[in-house]
Design an enzyme around this catalytic site. Structure first.
Site, mmCIF file in Angstrom:
data_model
loop_
_atom_site.group_PDB
_atom_site.id
_atom_site.type_symbol
_atom_site.label_atom_id
_atom_site.label_comp_id
_atom_site.label_asym_id
_atom_site.label_seq_id
_atom_site.Cartn_x
_atom_site.Cartn_y
_atom_site.Cartn_z
ATOM 1 C CD GLU A 125 74.694 12.269 49.980
ATOM 2 O OE1 GLU A 125 74.091 11.201 50.205
ATOM 3 O OE2 GLU A 125 74.163 13.370 50.002
ATOM 4 N N GLY A 265 74.031 7.978 59.780
ATOM 5 C CA GLY A 265 73.011 6.965 60.035
ATOM 6 C C GLY A 265 72.931 5.889 58.959
ATOM 7 C CB ALA A 266 71.303 4.726 56.687
ATOM 8 C CG MET A 267 74.971 6.324 51.189
ATOM 9 S SD MET A 267 74.632 8.105 51.063
ATOM 10 C CE MET A 267 74.277 8.235 49.321
ATOM 11 C CD GLU A 268 70.743 9.105 49.813
ATOM 12 O OE1 GLU A 268 71.112 8.892 50.988
ATOM 13 O OE2 GLU A 268 70.818 10.224 49.273
ATOM 14 C CG ASN A 269 74.943 3.627 48.690
ATOM 15 O OD1 ASN A 269 75.497 4.686 48.506
ATOM 16 N ND2 ASN A 269 75.070 2.924 49.816
ATOM 17 C CD GLU A 302 69.145 6.742 54.393
ATOM 18 O OE1 GLU A 302 69.454 7.134 53.255
ATOM 19 O OE2 GLU A 302 69.340 7.442 55.415
ATOM 20 C CG HIS A 305 67.166 9.685 50.089
ATOM 21 N ND1 HIS A 305 66.951 11.008 49.770
ATOM 22 C CD2 HIS A 305 67.850 9.695 51.259
ATOM 23 C CE1 HIS A 305 67.474 11.772 50.730
ATOM 24 N NE2 HIS A 305 68.019 10.997 51.644
#
Ligand code: B3K
Ligand code: ZN
Length: 887
Positions: A125, A265-269, A302, A305
């Site tokens: 993203e 911070g982080a990623m919601e894959n 996350e 999401h």
């Protein structure tokens, strides 16, 4: 990517995709020098389109082979540009297969496939997938992904991607492989891959329909003792989303991977969240209470999401707030339910009022739904996230919890599996409520922070109280103040009499229709000016306005100190109480600067009431006793008075410490006592007590007394949790007490020696020093930059040292010699090519140049111009620099 004149993308130009990708099969071979990516795409022309030319996104890819339905394409059949692969003629339905080489070990931008401490990981993203393979890299193209990873088994025992693992095995050449299949169609930005040496903590969750979901957190071996809190937070979040939103998890497995080098911070894959270590690892020994709360919030964010973002995704990146604003609202309500609701609210408001309001008033100001951008990475902003969440909160306030829930149910049901717009979200709310939200949409389309002015009048004879509210919104880049239409603003309020809340009866309402405890109302301000008349008001009231911060506006009402005292002591709205204390704080600081009537002693009297009020949550007391930050004080001024704010704030703090010494001592000792049976617990009660105790210590150490120096030393030496250790260290660095210097020097050294092998702890150590308001701080920051504690390739370190210096050390960053500005510009120029996203973020403090005096304006602009002159600017830096230099 560096482009001479990057082009602007407009929301109004949106066109649906000409092709669909039904299936995406990816095959990664990870080799030391390069990674080979084979992509087999099943494509189909969109019904109704007769487009023959196929344009796929692709950047920095070395194309090895391209086939259409198995046939190798010759040179005249396609074209490669810097950003695209164009295949001149394609049939209605076809298979396109490509082989490309990429170099993850050279990827310092941390976008696409890259390596972090030897681990392969991805961040796609918003537009990172195009650095992995040629693709329709846009969120409205959803496809079913099957991913195979091949890598040397010894160095990369763990191979992960989205969905469920369907196959794995070893090869004769020492490599092994795993194939993952994700049954849920998703846009490419949610793709993820991880390969490396990782250990795993496993647990499970049984969903509301009885399915057992495996939960795994992957970390480096040394961090296995820091996963418990994230796991607990994840399970709490899964349960909360079922209870509050009726949302159940949908795959059999949910994985989190912690990586050290991560841009945010982080990623919601889908099914495979990738986290910055700072947002997943937590242990009381190494992590502060604030850190614990952040982990809880980000893990939940996350996870949420999965529905608000993944199952229902965005049509295009102008809709970013559709998933981000809504998800921030969801995570902030979750955190409020898990901990102290009012504390969470105050923290959110602090962030919004100091930083988002400043963004809204600066050159990068944009609506929650932006109309255009050059680089989308620059629009992951406080406006899209935090203001976006406030806008969703206002819908919640206007509809009430039941209708709001019906609205979200309808939204999820109607759009499951689709890529939609903010308008679709609001339409669901309209459909369940029958209410008109057309004016409300201005919140999404107009930038700037509205100002609401309140004036009132009480008539003792008629017992009527008139409250007149008017609104305006300053000019922002996209529209002048005159062009802006009025907003639909919910103003939650009450009226306080001498003995407490008064019953509210609006003119025209029948008394008998009102509940006896009708003391709270949400007024809806929709006109530029409106007067609300209250009947049967027995005495002149003090209005309690914008309760719980019911709208992201600046409220202006001429409160007298006594009015604020009444709010502090009698209002049942925690936010208004805190805000009243803040306003008194501002009065005292201003009085120090201007010699006005309200004195620090008056503030001390008010704070004494707060200290003595046993009914208040200690965490709220700690917040109320905290004076407004220098940044927030600057926000209230036409021209920021950098030195004056530091001096006056410090002077008032010292006077408060003197006046309240006895009370603060008691509080410190009482909290200490109450904490002793709780140990290093990170439950709400212990967190609250620690925050109050450390607030007391920060005041007491300003008294420059031996006794408090030794309290500080003792706390530093004997505490076993990072919150208390770091609080003591911070006091030593912040207090300018000359006699505390030997301790300060020793403590900083001891701390580093002890924690040098824990990067997240070292980062906190960097931050404490970066925020040091004392003289010579910049020179020390420069030394730290050269030390082994720092590494410019690691975004956490950049933020901890350079970012904190530029945002939390106004006195040194804005030093009149301009050295702070030169320093920041130097770092930005270093990072411009290496990591454009981080470079652009670091620019923020310089973009605020208009807020300062002429001398500083000149110096700041010089540095912006110096950056603008560089010929190879990344799109990210180009956009921010140029927009902030516009006259
Ligand atoms: N969606 C990601 C942010 C991606 C940022 C890309 N530059 C994290 C989040 O908001 O959950
Ligand atoms: Zn998010």
């Amino acid at each position: 990517m560096t482009v001479a004149h990057p082009k602007t993308v407009y929301l109004k130009d949106y066109q649906p995709p000409r092709f669909r990708i039904q299936q995406t099969k990816l095959h990664f071979t990870l080799r030391e020098q390069f990674t080979e990516v084979k992509a087999v795409l099943q494509l189909e022309r969109q019904p109704g389109s007769d487009e023959r030319e196929l344009r796929l996104h692709g950047q920095e890819l070395q194309l090895q082979e391209l086939r259409l339905d198995g046939r190798l394409l010759g040179e005249g059949e396609y074209e490669l540009t810097e950003e695209e692969l164009i295949v001149f003629s394609v049939p209605e339905r076809f298979e396109l297969s490509s082989v490309v080489h990429i170099e993850p070990h050279k990827n310092t931008a941390l976008e696409g496939l890259y390596q972090s401490r030897g681990l392969y990981c991805t961040q796609c993203e918003a537009e990172g997938f195009r650095k992995i393979t040629f693709y329709l890299d846009r969120p409205d193209v959803l496809s079913v992904f099957t991913t195979t990873i091949v890598a040397p088994a010894g160095d990369f025992p763990v191979l992960l991607s989205n969905g469920n693992k369907i196959e794995s095995g070893t090869n004769a050449d020492g490599t092994h492989y795993a194939t993952w299949h994700d049954p849920f169609p998703k846009p490419a930005y949610l793709f993820a891959l991880v390969a490396g040496k990782l250990s795993c903590v496993e647990d499970h969750f049984v969903t509301m329909s009885g399915r057992k979901v495996t939960l795994q957190i992957f970390v480096e071996d040394k961090d296995l003792d820091k996963c418990e809190h994230a796991m607990r937070s994840l399970k709490n979040a899964m349960k909360w989303d079922e209870e509050v939103y009726g949302r159940e998890y949908d795959l059999d497995i949910f994985m989190i991977v912690a990586v050290d080098d991560f841009n945010m911070g982080a990623m919601e894959n889908k099914g495979l969240n990738i986290f910055n270590t700072s947002c997943v690892l937590a242990n009381p020994r190494t992590t502060t209470d604030l850190g614990f709360q952040r982990v809880e919030g980000v893990v939940a964010h996350e996870y949420f999401h999965n529905w608000s973002g993944n199952r229902v995704t965005c049509r295009d990146w102008f809709q970013l707030s559709l998933k981000e604003g809504f998800t921030v609202f969801r995570d902030s309500e979750f955190s409020a339910d898990m901990g102290a609701r009012i504390v969470k609210r105050v923290e959110d408001v602090q962030l919004l009022r100091t930083l988002q309001f400043a963004e809204d008033a600066g050159p990068m100001s944009h609506p929650v739904q932006p109309a255009s951008f050059i680089e989308i990475s620059n629009f992951y902003t406080l406006t899209v996230y935090e203001k976006g969440a406030e806008v969703v909160r206002m819908i919640h306030t206007l509809l009430g919890p039941e209708l709001f829930r019906r609205g979200t149910d309808l939204y999820f049901e109607r759009h499951d599996g689709q890529a939609v717009t903010i308008e679709d979200f609001v339409q669901a709310m309209v459909d369940v409520s029958g209410r008109d939200f057309s004016q409300f949409m201005n919140w999404y389309r107009q930038a700037g922070t509205p100002v609401v002015k309140a004036q009132d009048h009480y008539d003792a004879e008629t017992r009527q109280y008139h409250l007149t509210l008017s609104q305006s919104c300053p000019s922002t880049p996209e529209a002048t103040a005159e062009q802006k239409a009025p907003f639909h603003i919910p103003v939650a309020m009450g009226l306080l009499g001498e003995a407490g809340a008064l019953r509210l009866q609006l003119a025209g309402q029948e008394v008998d229709d009102l509940p006896a405890d009708n003391t709270h109302l949400v007024l809806e301000l929709t006109e530029r000016e409106q007067t609300f008349v209250f009947e049967n008001v027995p005495e002149k009231p003090v209005p309690s306005l914008l309760r719980n911060f019911s709208a992201p506006v600046k409220l202006e009402y001429a409160y007298a100190p006594d009015d604020l005292l009444r709010i502090i002591t009698t209002d049942d709205d925690g936010f208004c109480r805190w805000d009243a204390a803040q306003q008194l704080g501002i009065m005292a600081i201003q009085a120090n600067q201007t010699d006005a009537a309200f004195k620090a002693q008056d503030l001390a009297n008010a704070f004494k009431l707060v200290l003595d009020d046993a009914s208040l949550d200690p965490a709220l007391v700690a917040l109320m006793l905290d004076l407004p930050s220098e940044t927030y004080l600057g926000e209230q001024q036409a021209v920021v008075d950098v030195d004056g704010n530091y001096r006056a704030r410090r002077a008032v703090q010292v006077q408060l410490a003197e006046a309240l010494e006895g009370g603060l001592r008691d509080v410190y000792l009482r909290c200490q006592q109450a904490l002793s049976p709780l140990g290093d617990s990170v439950e709400g009660k212990a967190i609250a007590l620690r925050s109050l105790r450390n607030r007391a210590l920060s005041y007491l150490t300003l008294l420059y007394k031996q006794e408090y120096r030794s309290w500080c030393e003792r706390q530093f030496a004997s505490s076993t949790n990072m919150t208390d250790v770091l609080a003591a260290l911070t006091c030593a660095v912040q207090s300018q007490d000359p006699d505390i210097q030997p301790f300060r020097t020793r403590a900083l050294q001891e701390f580093y020696d002890r924690w040098q092998h824990e990067p997240l702890v070292v980062n906190q150590w960097l931050s404490v020093q970066a925020a040091d308001p004392g003289e010579g701080a910049l020179a020390r920051v420069k030394d730290l930059l050269q030390s082994p504690a720092f590494d410019i390739r690691n975004p956490n370190k950049v933020r901890s040292l350079i970012g904190v210096f530029a945002t939390q050390n106004p006195r040194n960053f804005h030093a009149v010699d301009g050295e702070g500005y030169v320093f920041l510009a130097d770092q930005i120029l270093l990072l411009n090519q290496q990591n454009p996203q981080i470079a652009a973020r670091l620019l923020t403090p310089l973009t605020k140049w208009r807020r300062f005096d002429a001398h500083r304006q000149h110096l700041m602009r010089d540095q912006l111009r110096r950056i603008a002159r560089v010929s190879k600017l990344s799109k990210d830096v180009y956009e921010v620099v140029n927009k902030s230099l516009v006259e």
